[in-house]
Design an enzyme around this catalytic site. Structure first.
Site, PDB file in Angstrom:
ATOM      1  N   ALA A 117       1.656  -3.062   5.510  1.00 20.80           N
ATOM      2  CA  ALA A 117       2.808  -4.089   5.092  1.00 20.80           C
ATOM      3  C   ALA A 117       3.870  -3.616   5.408  1.00 20.80           C
ATOM      4  O   ALA A 117       4.312  -2.438   5.059  1.00 20.80           O
ATOM      5  CB  ALA A 117       2.614  -4.624   3.709  1.00 20.80           C
ATOM      6  N   SER A 118       4.862  -4.517   6.162  1.00 15.26           N
ATOM      7  CA  SER A 118       6.177  -3.985   6.479  1.00 15.26           C
ATOM      8  C   SER A 118       6.204  -2.539   7.383  1.00 15.26           C
ATOM      9  O   SER A 118       5.524  -2.426   8.177  1.00 15.26           O
ATOM     10  CB  SER A 118       6.998  -4.021   5.194  1.00 15.26           C
ATOM     11  OG  SER A 118       8.161  -4.054   5.462  1.00 15.26           O
ATOM     12  N   MET A 119       6.843  -1.662   6.800  1.00 11.96           N
ATOM     13  CA  MET A 119       6.697  -0.425   7.337  1.00 11.96           C
ATOM     14  C   MET A 119       5.305   0.045   7.448  1.00 11.96           C
ATOM     15  O   MET A 119       4.774   0.623   8.514  1.00 11.96           O
ATOM     16  CB  MET A 119       7.401   0.831   6.702  1.00 11.96           C
ATOM     17  CG  MET A 119       7.506   2.195   7.358  1.00 11.96           C
ATOM     18  SD  MET A 119       8.143   3.310   6.398  1.00 11.96           S
ATOM     19  CE  MET A 119       6.874   3.659   5.062  1.00 11.96           C
ATOM     20  N   SER A 143       5.624  -7.315   9.355  1.00 13.76           N
ATOM     21  CA  SER A 143       6.149  -6.259  10.085  1.00 13.76           C
ATOM     22  C   SER A 143       6.728  -6.364  11.524  1.00 13.76           C
ATOM     23  O   SER A 143       6.846  -7.501  11.681  1.00 13.76           O
ATOM     24  CB  SER A 143       4.893  -5.137  10.253  1.00 13.76           C
ATOM     25  OG  SER A 143       5.340  -3.802  10.748  1.00 13.76           O
TER      26      SER A 143
END
Length: 293
Positions: A117-119, A143
């Site tokens: 998730a995301s980074m 992301s």
């Protein structure tokens, strides 16, 4: 529990059966602890027969700290980036991917479905590039490919993100993070301020307030300038999930990631921002389970 991963002490939660279904490795995002993965998601995966592994990335939560490397000057590094200069970071996303593989090694896991998730999605992309034989499937949530041409956060969100608590007291830090998560949250699935406060309070009391660790992680994200062009090498079955209303990492970032990875499936979720409220978790589970079959 602590494991030695890539030479570091990494905090891990290992849940569910060791059975016929492959394990699922959950990789969380910038400045977020393993507890940011919603428990209903973990429970649903365990009920489906998966062993679920979560961990605190280096420099956050209960994992190894890198305070001896100092805090990067993010304004200066961002200015260098705008002028096409190389950005220096205390460590790289490739290092964070190596940590994740180290967690799998410590637990005796040869292969896993990797969800970021995301980074964490960026780290998962790096894992698929570095050792594709170990990544059964890649799921990249809210992301980005890291391409420099992509849009950034909405101005109102950026203003909140650039603010800092006036002191490190628990009430002040708590109020700051409530503002942050309200700014980036899902407009279609809002979380009450009271629920946010409770979750953030638990997180702060578990892993402390570590802005320098988050800054070092962010420097690693900014310095990862070649990943977008490398994504075309990925052959791992890939799912890209993104909120259609993400104010922090706009949906165009997810679309670009899917376009760059051959054969990737892209799913946009209306009303989803940059968080994982219960209703969004329900929307994520079906496409994830489909790619794992």
């Amino acid at each position: 529990m602590k494991v030695q991963a890539n030479g570091l002490a990494i905090e891990v939660e290992d849940t569910g059966p060791v059975g016929d279904r492959p394990p699922v490795l959950l990789v969380m995002g910038l400045g977020m602890q393993l507890t940011a993965w919603p428990q209903p998601l973990v429970d649903a995966l365990v009920r489906a027969g998966h062993r679920v592994v979560r961990f605190d990335n280096r420099d956050i939560g209960l994992s190894a700290r890198f305070d001896h490397l100092g805090a990067p000057n993010l304004r200066w590094e961002s200015m260098k980036l705008r002028f096409g200069m190389s950005v220096r970071a205390p460590y790289t996303l490739a290092d964070l991917a190596a940590d994740a593989f180290g967690v799998l090694d410590a637990l005796g896991i040869a292969q896993a479905h990797v969800v970021g998730a995301s980074m964490g999605g960026m780290i998962a992309q790096r894992m698929a590039l570095a050792a594709p034989q170990r990544v059964l499937t890649l799921t990249s949530i809210m992301s980005s490919s890291g391409a420099r041409s992509l849009p950034g956060p909405q101005p109102r969100v950026l203003q909140v993100l650039l603010s800092r608590p006036k002191d490190r007291s628990e009430p002040t830090v708590l109020a700051h993070y409530v503002r942050v998560f309200q700014a980036i949250g899902s407009p279609g699935y809002p979380t009450s301020a009271e629920d946010l406060r409770q979750r953030i309070l638990e997180s702060v009391r578990r892993g402390g307030y570590r802005p320098a660790g988050s800054a070092r992680q962010l420097a690693a994200v900014v310095a990862d300038s070649t990943r977008a062009e490398e994504l075309r090498r990925i052959r791992t079955p890939t799912l890209v999930l993104h909120g259609a209303d993400d104010p922090l990492v706009p949906v165009a970032c997810g679309e670009d990631t899917a376009r760059r990875i051959p054969g990737a499936r892209f799913v946009a979720i209306p009303g989803m921002g940059h968080d994982l409220p219960p209703a969004v978790v329900e929307r994520l589970l079906d496409p994830c389970c489909r790619i794992w079959r």
